[in-house]
Scaffold this active site. Sequence first.
Site, short mmCIF file in Angstrom:
data_model
loop_
_atom_site.label_atom_id
_atom_site.label_comp_id
_atom_site.label_asym_id
_atom_site.label_seq_id
_atom_site.Cartn_x
_atom_site.Cartn_y
_atom_site.Cartn_z
CG ASP A 142 43.86 96.90 8.32
OD1 ASP A 142 43.37 96.75 7.94
OD2 ASP A 142 44.52 98.90 8.23
CG HIS B 255 42.20 92.64 9.51
ND1 HIS B 255 42.19 92.52 7.99
CD2 HIS B 255 41.82 94.15 9.31
CE1 HIS B 255 42.67 93.75 7.64
NE2 HIS B 255 42.95 94.82 9.21
CE1 TYR C 261 40.90 102.34 3.67
CE2 TYR C 261 41.68 103.44 5.84
CZ TYR C 261 41.27 101.66 5.38
OH TYR C 261 41.23 100.80 6.04
#
Length: 469
Positions: free
Chosen positions: A232, A439, A382
Amino acid sequence: SSPAGIMLLEVFLVLGTVIIYFLLSRKKEETLLPLKEGWWGKGQKPNTEEDTTIRPFKVETTEEELSDLFRRLDQARFTEPLENSCFHYGTNSKYLRKVVSYWKNQFNWKKQVEVLNKYPQFKTKIQGIDVHFVHVKPPRLPEGQTAKPLLMVHGWPGSFYEFYKIIPLLTDPASHGLSDEHVFEVICPSIPGYGFSEAPHKKGFDSVSAASMFYELMLRLGFSEFYTQGGDCGWLICTNLAQIAPSHVKGLHLNLALVTRMGFFHLLSILLGSYLPGLFGFQDEDIRRMFPFLKKGLYRTLLESGYAHIQATKPDTVGCGLNDSPVGLAAYILEKFSTWTNMEFRDLEDGGLERKFSLDDLLTNIMIYWVSGCMVSSMRFYKENLQSGMGTQEHEKLTVQVPTGIASFPNEIMHTPQAWAQKKYINIASFHLMPRGGHFAALEEPELLAEDILQFVGKVEKEQLERKK
């Protein structure tokens, strides 16, 4: 839509991107300059020297916090899901009711706090903010061996807790049926703004800022040479760290390696790769995971990246609601643990969540977000990383020289073939297409990931010995 029409669309997409790429491409520099001393504390930077002491830390929760949580869970308002919608519209609220019922009636947070506190945790002030980390030394070492320091970095919406199942496999491999040729001392920090690390108070804290902070942390702990591992956004932080301090990072192990700058080679391989795989260095498995590209690359990304668009633009707006409602927070986080573990879990009413994880593990991660109140600051990461646009930043234009190991899990949302990774990570020591997993590899498949890290470090160490000779 006819196959010819789709083919034409692909041609136009590729041609357009090729033109943009040539307009944007610049000459590459080779190392990422270490950051100017960042400072992320409140207000003006004080003139005094920073207090560099390392303080022990334990997770603690008050009765007030818990009764407030239970009040909110009791007052949750649920929406009826659409019939047969499963997880295609996001977290299914029928299943969410079950989770909330378990959370209220069975989940034992106090017991999980003991689990969290079974590994030593610390805090230290770096660049004006408190950084939290777990630091686990091996219980025993084989004769004449020293532990190898390994920095492991989580991502969003995970936490340092993701590594709790893999830590014993790395610090005490022999007791878990693994080779003890290499034994690790594991350091798992919380990214600033996540979990128990303080959130930055200034704008602009991105992956490079986090990397320079963790570099300082490792030096402060007395490690001038160390390995790093990430998936990630831990992938990006560890990659940046290898670019900032290539002579200090002995090896970089990743279970995600996204391409953020598309070159002519990538575009051509998207267009022609399924017809001429050999030309682009694609294996059968690459073809299976990537093509048809419109469906498995483009549409899938569009379908699953709405959250990233929100978080890269207006994280605080949605964050306000999630920080106020534990049920909203759980819905938002659980959806990712479903889809990112396996896309096909969208077809199940319970999102397949308990096929790979226990509710105790899932709720422990959610509780770390809830009790620390870190949801908004974690989402902001982000915006800090993406607001200037993908492929535009200095670190994206640079290659990585450090020996790299990549574990490519089949259910990862985006597949990166070795031929693509090689353009960025020019010294790939090991690249493995993993047999299963998605993931959140450290939590879902700790043994597979640990074995891959161990064999990778073995290769790097062996090459080093041979070079010394």
